[in-house]
Design a protein around this motif. Structure first.
Motif: not given
Length: 492
Positions: A207-208, A302-304, A314-315, A343-347
């Motif tokens: 996966w990516r 990995g729900a994320e 996040m793809e 949390i805290g993903i850029p964007g």
């Protein structure tokens, strides 16, 4: 060897990487000494003394990005001060940043990527004199020679993993067997066997996910031990060590579904594994019932995120509905899903983050049938797609190896895209839903902090974190004056 930060032994995973390297060196005819210890002053002093006494062909360290870098750097520096023995680093962090690793001044060679064939060929080259021209014929190396850095060609992936096996005879395997008290201790556990072991049956993931090292290190490849080999190793664990439950540590165990099911039906003990939410949703109730019948008791997902926009950023190639469906299917089949969020993903906007917190609450309301972990704060791993996005949005990566150890261990890096109020959110939620405090001698303090954390979580108020800093100050003070046991009894 692998040096760890000073953490309780039950939180240290088996060092599969160096166990496989020992197997490769042994097959190539070399004598091996394996070390896996906390990187304390005592351990490092003993290590330096052993190097001076035995004068080995090379000293190899495996390390990740994070706090384990610091004792590894310290040991490498002290070895280089008293010996000319080549110091070799491998593992995820040196693989992602080999040149910066060499700039530390105490590392001579970096082994990039999978290390079994590389370390065996490197040891042979060093035994033959270690000339630069000889080292340049060993694929998968970055090294310093004559004042410059040399990079050899890439090392092809190992296709037949069965030719290597973890060399457990170099370590005391019982150190890595633990009871259910130490497995997801604070979120509960369904693996109640007296001895639980970790196994690793494959490498890579197709996966990516844009935050994951796999795209850079394994280039979305998936390679696996044969089912026969895995089941042979499991029988050995059961017969020799009395193992009664298993944690399958693979990144993507069911990438080959038929192989995964063949292994699952042959394990004969309870087990837990990571599975993608999209696979559970796609394969449906018949698959989930089948793995439950085969002994699966917990599934790590990995729900994320609870925001579909962020999942797409996040793809992840999953949907929020996939997460809900996966949880429902597991609960109906009697399997406990354990979900991780970040949390805290850029964007990511404040609204996106609140969607994640709301989904966590929705799943937490299902009770003990579900374990909801996090949200952890996103850390930009070098080599990943989100790392480049983070840098573009103002993240300043460490300029030297030591800083990766400091910033990724307790001290969060400066991530300008994360609102400051959320920096300690993982601590507050962990404490708010912590299920075990009975082992503390003074549970009153933990109870007070837990009530404050629950109030913060319910009101989504995470500013002014005095209740975060005060107990940590007391904890460090007690340890600083030599009252280590009291610090653990007071708060840990």
């Amino acid at each position: 060897m692998k040096l760890e930060p000073d953490v309780p032994q039950h939180l240290v995973a088996p060092p599969f990487g160096i166990l496989y390297l020992a197997s490769a060196l042994e097959q190539a005819g070399f004598e091996v000494t394996l070390v896996h210890e906390p990187g304390s002053e005592r351990v490092i002093r003993q290590l330096v003394a052993d190097v001076l006494r035995s004068r080995p062909l090379l000293i190899g360290f495996s390390t990740l990005t994070g706090p384990s870098i610091l004792p590894t750097l310290k040991a490498s520096r002290e070895i280089k001060q008293v010996s000319n023995v080549p110091v070799v680093w491998g593992g995820l962090h040196p693989t992602m940043l080999p040149e910066q690793t060499l700039e530390s001044g105490c590392v001579d060679i970096v082994a990039v990527g999978e290390g079994e064939e590389t370390i065996a060929e490197l040891a042979t080259a060093l035994a033959d004199g270690g000339k630069t021209s000889t080292l340049e014929r060993v694929a998968g190396l970055v090294f310093r020679a004559n004042g410059s850095i040399h990079r050899t060609g890439p090392r092809p992936f190992i296709r037949n993993l069965d030719q290597y096996a973890p060399a457990w005879h170099y370590l005391d395997a019982n150190r890595y067997l633990f009871s259910d008290r130490h497995f997801y201790t604070d979120m509960g556990s369904r693996l109640g066997a007296p001895k639980v072991a970790s196994i690793l049956t494959s490498r890579g993931c197709p996966w990516r996910c844009a935050y994951c090292y796999n795209q850079f290190v394994n280039r979305r490849s998936f390679r696996a031990h044969s089912a026969a080999r895995v089941l042979h190793d499991v029988r050995t664990l059961k017969e020799r060590y009395g193992v009664g439950a298993l944690i399958i540590e693979d990144d993507c165990f069911f990438a080959h579904r038929a192989r995964g099911l063949e292994i699952a039906h042959g394990l004969g003990v309870p087990w837990t594994v990571s599975i993608r939410a999209s696979e559970l949703a796609k394969w449906g109730p018949s698959f989930v019932r089948e793995i439950a019948k085969a002994g699966c008791q917990e599934v790590r997902i990995g729900a994320e995120s609870g925001s579909q926009r962020i999942l797409e950023l996040m793809e992840k190639d999953i949907s929020v509905d996939d997460i809900r469906t996966a949880v429902r299917l597991c609960v109906e089949a009697g399997i406990r899903p354990a979900l991780n969020f970040m949390i805290g993903i850029p964007g990511e906007s404040d609204s996106d983050m609140r969607m994640t917190l709301d989904l966590m609450d929705e799943l937490e309301a299902l009770g003990d049938a579900v374990a909801v972990n996090g949200p952890s704060v996103f850390l930009p791993w070098p080599g990943t797609a989100l790392y480049e996005r983070a840098v573009a949005m103002g993240f300043k990566p460490p300029s030297q190896t030591a800083d990766w150890g400091v910033q990724w261990g307790g001290q969060l890096p400066s991530t300008p895209f994360l609102p400051r109020k959320y920096r300690f959110i993982n601590y507050y939620r962990f404490l708010a839903f912590r299920k075990q405090t009975a082992f503390l001698k003074f549970p009153f303090f933990a109870t007070v902090l837990q009530r404050l954390a629950r109030m913060r979580w319910r009101r989504r108020f995470f500013r002014f974190p005095a209740d975060y800093y005060l107990p940590r100050f007391v904890w460090h003070f007690l340890r600083g004056v030599g009252l280590r046991r009291l610090s653990t009894a007071f708060y840990e």
